[in-house]
Structure formats: C-alpha cells, structure tokens
Design a protein around this motif. Structure first.
Motif, short mmCIF file in Angstrom:
data_model
loop_
_atom_site.label_atom_id
_atom_site.label_comp_id
_atom_site.label_asym_id
_atom_site.label_seq_id
_atom_site.Cartn_x
_atom_site.Cartn_y
_atom_site.Cartn_z
N LEU A 138 0.88 -1.30 0.00
CA LEU A 138 -0.04 -0.04 -0.01
C LEU A 138 0.88 1.26 -0.03
O LEU A 138 0.55 2.32 -0.77
CB LEU A 138 -1.05 -0.20 1.22
N PHE A 381 -0.86 5.02 7.25
CA PHE A 381 -1.88 3.90 7.41
C PHE A 381 -1.47 3.51 8.97
O PHE A 381 -1.82 2.41 9.40
CB PHE A 381 -1.06 2.72 6.76
N MET A 387 -7.87 4.18 8.89
CA MET A 387 -6.68 4.22 7.73
C MET A 387 -5.88 2.91 7.91
O MET A 387 -4.81 2.59 6.94
CB MET A 387 -5.85 5.33 7.34
N ARG A 388 -6.06 1.98 8.85
CA ARG A 388 -5.19 0.94 9.22
C ARG A 388 -5.67 -0.36 8.33
O ARG A 388 -6.03 -1.29 8.71
CB ARG A 388 -5.43 0.74 10.67
N TRP A 389 -5.88 0.23 6.81
CA TRP A 389 -6.25 -0.97 5.98
C TRP A 389 -5.34 -2.19 6.01
O TRP A 389 -5.95 -3.39 5.91
CB TRP A 389 -6.12 -0.39 4.92
N GLY A 392 -7.18 -5.07 8.22
CA GLY A 392 -8.21 -5.70 7.62
C GLY A 392 -7.89 -6.56 6.56
O GLY A 392 -8.33 -7.75 6.38
N LEU A 393 -6.88 -6.20 5.62
CA LEU A 393 -6.60 -6.86 4.38
C LEU A 393 -5.84 -8.15 5.03
O LEU A 393 -6.03 -9.32 4.41
CB LEU A 393 -5.39 -6.23 3.53
#
Length: 540
Positions: A138, A381, A387-389, A392-393
């Motif tokens: 990212l 991030f 924004m702590r994607w 989750g991913l």
C-alpha cells in the motif's frame, strides 16, 4: 523433591527453547545465503538495461526481485547505493528502494507455513506475516504515484543531505546477533559479497569470477575450511545453483524443525493461565487516563529498538510470526511492532551509510529515502484508525488461507516472484505494451474494490444485479472450483500411490508363493524351525 524435578524440567525446556531460537536465527542466515547462491549472476541481468530503470514501476519490481534473491534489504540497498555511485540518478534508484522494502518481508511469510497443520494457528500466523506485506504494498502504490508527480522523497532527502557535515569518523552500529551466530554459520558457508555486488552492478573486475563462495580464505592456506567450500571450486565444484539448492533444503529443514520445537516447548511451558496473563499483559494499554493511545507508539519504539539490536527486520518479524500463531500476540499489537521494525532496519542502514568512506552523500541520501518512505507510510496507514487498512487486508488473507491452505503458497509465488517477473518481462517489450496491459487490469481491480465497498455499506445505490457477484461464473467469484481441482488432483495422486503400493505387495506375495512351490522342503524346514524356536522360548 517434585518441585526440584519440575524446576529442572523447566530449566531444560528453557535451554532447549534458546537452542532452537539460536539455530532458527542461523537458519534464516542460511536461507538468505541460499537465495544469493541461486540468484548469483541473474542479479546483473536486472540492471543491464539503463532505459528500463527509468520506469518507476520496473524499478519497484527490480527492487522486489533483487531483495527476494539476496534475502536482505541491507544488501540490496548496498547494491542500489553502488548503482547510484556508478552515475545512476537518485531519482531512478528511489523506486528500487521501495521495492526492496517489499522483498524483505518474504521470509516471515515462509516462516508462517510451519504452522499450517493447525488451521487456527495458521490463520493467525499468516495474518501476522502478511500485515507487513500489505503495509509495504500500500505504501509503495501511494508513494510511487506521489514521487512521480512531485519528487517528494528526492527533494526532501536532498535538502536533508545538504546539511550533513563530515561523517567519516562515524562508526557502524555493533551487530550483537552476528557475534553469537557467526562461529556456527561461518563454519558452514561463507560468501564473497564483493563478487555479488560486482555482478549486480556489472563490474568488469568481477566478470571472470565463477562463484560467490569464498575462496583462498587464509594467508597460510590456499583453501577454505568451511563445509560448503567442498562444493565450490576448491572441492567438487558443483556450481553455485546446486550449492544453493542444497543450502536451501538444509535451511528449510532447520527452520521448520526449530520453529516446531519452539512452538511445542512454548505450549508446554505456558499453561492456559500463564498464556492468558501474557496475552492480556501484551494487549493492555497504558493504565493512565487519556494516555492509553500512546501504547501502540511505545510498542513501535520497542519494535524499532529490538530490530536495531538484532540488526535484521527479517529475524525480528520471523520470530514474531510464531508468537502470533500461538495466540500470544494479537494482530493489532503485531502491526505496530512490525512498523517499528521497518523503522529500525532503516536506522541501521543509515548508520552504516554515515560510516561509509566512498560516495558518502549518495549513500546517506538513499538510506534517508528508505527511512522517510517508511515514516511517510506509517503516517498514512497508522495514526487514523480508519486508515489501518493493512490489518483488515491481512485478516482477510488469514481467513482465506485457513480455508484454502494451498492459497498461501500461491500467494507467496504470485506476490514475490510471478507478478514482479511478469511486470519486468512486459517492460522488455516497451513501456506502451506494459501500460496497455497494466492500466485495464488496475482499472478492473479498483472497480471491483469500489463495488465491494458499496455492496457492504451502501447496497441500495447499486443496481439489483450488482448487489452480489452471483451473476458471474463460479470460477470468477470463488476459489471453490480451484480448491476442488487441487483436492481432486491430490486424491488422484494418493490413489495412484496406493494402487502402486498394493500392486507391489501382490507381486511380492506372488513371488513368495512361487518360491514356496519351487522349494517346499526349505520353506517347510524354515517354518518348523520357527515353531521350534517359539516352543523353546515358551518353555523358558
């Protein structure tokens, strides 16, 4: 007496645990060296075409491939610094530095495979390993676009370097870990990193070198005494690729054995109550009102500090992965530790650059690019919870791998080998071909992500047909068809093996029967002897 016995058992287990940890760290070093032996001269091919290097996408993929091949972001950064010193512009080298950040996370992904036997442990371990990948990917996607449009990292680090004075008296940071592991690792394999860097930068001085294994080690001795010297030019001379395969097998066996041992000993040492205490202790925030939010930032500092001590982010994150798999560290806590590790490894390379004697300004600037890239990624991030994607991913990837365990191997090959290699291959056909293929793919991916978001949060704005993916053929919306194919293939192989085994057993019985018919006296005498012996034994 029982307490003394229990104490001794605990002490023995702790010694075995530390021994497993020691050899686990050594195995990571061997894994790194095996990739270097296998990569060898192939590194030079990645840097031969200077026109390709000007493409930022190609630069990122080269950074990924080089770091995967040498299994060390420090070594790949040194190679990139050498390129800058050989008149490659810093602007061209920046995407490679970003790619190096991605490539270094392959080790902990491999480490997570050792917990594949338990679905729940594997889910946690794989999520912990891939949270590092997701953050790096990212950050690269966003910052490559920003860098191409603005030159943000180049301009900022250039301004920073212009204020540096003479740093020639600086000293490199002490490498505490290598002091402990070097006696063992050096007795097994030693590589000549100058040859490796020379091949990578296509230096004519090393053109005639045939191996990266060290040769002529001592002043009084013409040959080396480490184990793999027997496979080099001074021994059997089987070639770097064959030596690399042997070392890769050894390193993977060591790595898996040590990790399995560590996990089992940890499970036996830590009862359920102790496990809960440790888990709750690690997961707890600072118990001071209004200061709980600082906990994760302190954890980040701990990750950076530990990485500086062990001098390797791969070692730190690879040690963290089995702890997450065992349920001792949550993914939410592992994420800031991993981010801290990213900062720690760049600080180490910065200190090494400050101590360098040649091309100091370029070395410092590249190290600062690495540092600023990671800090910017963290600012993007981490501070805002939304924004702590990467968390989750990574959780999603963990869930997929717990259901389809083959997906983990497919992910590793795709993300670190096939995808970078395809991009590099397309670039050889020219930028137009590469963008004609990539742009539609990127648009489709972004469109799918956007529709998935709407399906989850605003399904009423979508046409009825798009509220689910059921209108698509099953292979385009589910991994089940692939899973069924793989399971069927393995079942077929298993059945073939069973059929061959049964056939061999029947042939063996038929051979035994024919022997009995041909030599009835011998067979009968043998049987009577056996019966007599049994009777004698019973009599005793």
């Amino acid at each position: 007496m029982n307490k003394v016995k229990e104490t001794l058992v605990v002490i023995v287990k702790i010694i075995i645990l530390l021994t497993c940890l020691y050899f686990f760290i050594c195995s990571l070093g061997f894994l790194s060296d095996s990739f270097r032996l296998l990569g060898g001269r192939n590194l030079g091919a990645l840097f031969e075409n200077s026109e390709l290097l000007n493409n930022p996408v190609v630069g990122v993929m080269i950074g990924v491939l080089v770091t995967v091949l040498v299994q060390s972001s420090s070594t790949s950064t040194s190679i990139i610094v050498g390129l800058v010193a050989a008149n490659v512009p810093v602007k061209t080298a920046i995407p490679m530095i970003m790619g190096a950040n991605i490539g270094t996370s392959v080790t902990n992904t491999i480490v997570s495979f050792t917990q594949m036997s338990d679905r729940e442990e594997f889910r946690r371990a794989f999520a912990c390993a891939t949270v590092h990948d997701m953050f790096n990917w990212l950050s690269v996607i966003v910052l490559v676009l920003v860098e191409v449009c603005t030159g943000y990292l180049e301009k900022m680090t250039e301004a920073m370097v212009s204020h540096f004075g003479d740093t020639s008296n600086s000293t490199k940071p002490p490498d505490f870990l290598k002091v402990l592991t070097k006696p063992f690792t050096k007795s097994i394999v030693q590589l000549n990193k100058k040859v490796l860097k020379g091949w990578a930068t296509n230096d004519e001085k090393y053109e005639n070198s045939s191996t990266i294994l060290k040769t002529g080690c001592g002043e009084n001795s013409s040959s080396c005494t480490f184990l793999f010297a027997n496979f080099g030019p001074e021994g059997a001379n089987i070639g770097d690729s064959s030596s690399g395969i042997i070392l890769l097998v050894i390193s993977l066996v060591m790595l898996c054995g040590c990790l399995i041992g560590m996990v089992r000993i940890l499970n036996s040492l830590l009862g359920e109550k102790v496990r809960k205490i440790i888990k709750n202790g690690i997961s707890k925030d600072i118990p001071i009102k209004y200061l709980g939010w600082l906990t994760d930032y302190l954890v980040m500092l701990v990750g950076a500090g530990l990485t500086i001590i062990v001098q390797s982010s791969s070692v730190f994150t690879s040690t963290l992965t089995p702890l997450a798999g065992a349920g001792l560290v949550s993914l939410e806590r592992a994420y800031p530790l991993t981010l801290g590790s990213n900062i720690g490894t760049t600080t180490t390379s910065l200190l090494a650059a400050l101590a360098s004697k040649g091309h100091q300004k370029e070395a410092i600037q590249i190290a600062l690019v690495h540092l600023c890239f990671n800090i910017t990624g963290i600012l993007l991030f981490y501070p805002i919870p939304f924004m702590r994607w990467p968390i989750g991913l990574a959780q999603h990837l963990g869930d997929i791998t717990s259901k389809y365990r083959w997906f983990s191997i497919a992910y590793l090959l795709l993300m670190f080998f096939i995808f970078p290699a395809i991009i590099f291959g397309l670039s050889l056909a020219g930028p137009i071909v590469m963008y004609v293929v990539l742009v539609p793919v990127v648009i489709i991916i972004l469109l799918v992500i956007f529709i998935n978001f709407l399906q989850k949060y605003k399904p009423n704005v979508l046409p009825t047909i798009l509220t689910t993916w059921n209108f698509l053929p099953e292979p385009l919306r589910s991994l089940d068809p692939i899973d069924r194919t793989i399971v069927s293939a393995f079942s077929l192989i298993k059945n073939l093996c069973r059929t061959n085994r049964d056939k061999a057993e029947k042939e063996e019985k038929a051979d035994y029967g024919s022997m009995e018919n041909d030599n009835p006296v011998i067979i009968t005498h043998t049987r009577h002897s056996a019966v007599d012996n049994l009777g004698f034994e019973k009599g005793m």
